[in-house]
Design a protein around this motif. Structure first.
Motif, PDB file in Angstrom:
ATOM      1  N   THR A  26       0.768  -1.332  -0.146  1.00 26.43           N
ATOM      2  CA  THR A  26       0.169  -0.070  -0.050  1.00 26.43           C
ATOM      3  C   THR A  26       0.971   1.376   0.029  1.00 26.43           C
ATOM      4  O   THR A  26       0.520   2.209  -0.747  1.00 26.43           O
ATOM      5  CB  THR A  26      -1.123   0.118   1.333  1.00 26.43           C
ATOM      6  N   LEU A  27       1.877   1.221   0.901  1.00 26.23           N
ATOM      7  CA  LEU A  27       2.860   2.649   0.979  1.00 26.23           C
ATOM      8  C   LEU A  27       3.617   2.748  -0.361  1.00 26.23           C
ATOM      9  O   LEU A  27       3.457   3.663  -0.824  1.00 26.23           O
ATOM     10  CB  LEU A  27       3.698   2.224   2.062  1.00 26.23           C
ATOM     11  N   GLU A  29       2.649   1.881  -3.444  1.00 23.91           N
ATOM     12  CA  GLU A  29       1.502   2.096  -4.313  1.00 23.91           C
ATOM     13  C   GLU A  29       1.111   3.932  -4.209  1.00 23.91           C
ATOM     14  O   GLU A  29       1.022   4.496  -5.020  1.00 23.91           O
ATOM     15  CB  GLU A  29       0.232   1.639  -4.178  1.00 23.91           C
ATOM     16  N   TRP A  30       0.926   4.132  -2.849  1.00 22.64           N
ATOM     17  CA  TRP A  30       1.003   5.557  -2.754  1.00 22.64           C
ATOM     18  C   TRP A  30       1.888   6.494  -3.074  1.00 22.64           C
ATOM     19  O   TRP A  30       1.663   7.561  -3.610  1.00 22.64           O
ATOM     20  CB  TRP A  30       0.643   5.664  -1.033  1.00 22.64           C
ATOM     21  N   ASP A 128       6.608  13.228  -0.913  1.00 26.67           N
ATOM     22  CA  ASP A 128       5.716  12.414  -0.232  1.00 26.67           C
ATOM     23  C   ASP A 128       6.302  11.386   0.948  1.00 26.67           C
ATOM     24  O   ASP A 128       7.212  10.939   0.568  1.00 26.67           O
ATOM     25  CB  ASP A 128       5.128  11.346  -1.356  1.00 26.67           C
ATOM     26  N   VAL A 130       5.093   8.415   3.179  1.00 24.19           N
ATOM     27  CA  VAL A 130       4.398   7.127   3.208  1.00 24.19           C
ATOM     28  C   VAL A 130       4.708   6.423   4.232  1.00 24.19           C
ATOM     29  O   VAL A 130       5.986   6.045   4.494  1.00 24.19           O
ATOM     30  CB  VAL A 130       4.500   6.503   1.981  1.00 24.19           C
ATOM     31  N   ARG A 177      -3.975  10.932   2.196  1.00 21.33           N
ATOM     32  CA  ARG A 177      -4.617   9.374   2.017  1.00 21.33           C
ATOM     33  C   ARG A 177      -4.566   8.842   3.388  1.00 21.33           C
ATOM     34  O   ARG A 177      -3.288   8.998   3.696  1.00 21.33           O
ATOM     35  CB  ARG A 177      -4.395   8.814   0.879  1.00 21.33           C
ATOM     36  N   GLN A 178      -5.444   8.037   3.976  1.00 21.46           N
ATOM     37  CA  GLN A 178      -4.989   7.582   5.093  1.00 21.46           C
ATOM     38  C   GLN A 178      -6.105   6.272   5.260  1.00 21.46           C
ATOM     39  O   GLN A 178      -7.381   6.248   4.699  1.00 21.46           O
ATOM     40  CB  GLN A 178      -5.342   8.511   6.538  1.00 21.46           C
TER      41      GLN A 178
END
Length: 214
Positions: A26-27, A29-30, A128, A130, A177-178
């Motif tokens: 997920t991280l 991807e973010w 960013d 993450v 995003r969270q």
């Protein structure tokens, strides 16, 4: 040990886990497109996950205090840059990195806000961050399990979403995003049970349950 065996050990230790693969997936991807971008993994252990960023084209560095983990990381093929250092005093100039990543590390720091301030300092404008953190918002429901988790893994603080968002705001960062990783209350209890009783073997044995947990 041979490089192939070291890589296999690292794969099992990081990827065969009840939730870590999904968490870091997920991280990454973010973080988006990493080709040509600079990335710092804060308290990244042996650099395995930063190595995954290298595979995606990043110029990555892993920082950790544990010298033995870094020494193991140097034996892995395709490893990132590996630096021994403190997350509360990052040995990098301001605005050095396009991406800063931190995988379930902040809960182990004495001063989480100071660590976030350091991560913000080394990020370039528009960069960013993450990260993941132990939120364990239902920990008070199972205090014995939580106490054992905290003792076993040296968890000094937990970071529910609203609290972490406030700290990020204080560090000058905007939350884009969270999400929470646990699918349900039952999944969170299973995680804490594995943590309290299973240790590393428990995480690996429970990897088949990953879709139900995370």
């Amino acid at each position: 040990m041979s490089p192939v065996r070291d890589d296999a050990l690292a794969f099992v230790g990081h990827q065969v886990h009840v939730m870590r693969r999904r968490e870091v997936g997920t991280l990454l991807e973010w973080a988006g497109e990493l080709s040509g971008r600079t990335l710092l993994d804060v308290a990244g252990g042996d650099g395995y996950w930063a190595g995954q960023a290298v595979r995606r084209g990043a110029r990555a560095v892993c920082l950790d205090l544990a010298r033995h983990k870094l020494e193991f990381g140097r034996r892995l093929r395709g490893h990132p840059g590996l630096v021994e250092g403190d997350a509360l005093a990052l040995p990098f100039a301001a605005t050095t990195f396009d991406v800063v990543m931190s995988v379930c590390a902040i809960e182990h720091f004495d001063d989480g806000p100071a660590a976030l301030a350091e991560m913000a300092r080394v990020l370039r404008p528009g960069g960013d961050l993450v990260m993941s953190a132990d939120a364990l918002t239902r920990a008070t429901t199972w205090p014995d399990l939580f106490d054992r988790h905290r003792e076993r893994y040296h968890v000094k603080h937990t970071y529910p979403g609203e609290h972490l968002a406030k700290l990020l705001d204080d560090a000058g960062l905007d939350v884009v995003r969270q999400t929470y990783m646990f699918r349900s209350e039952r999944a969170e209890r299973l995680y804490l049970t594995l943590s309290a009783k299973g240790g590393r073997a428990g995480w690996n044995a429970a990897a088949v349950l990953s879709p139900a947990v995370a």
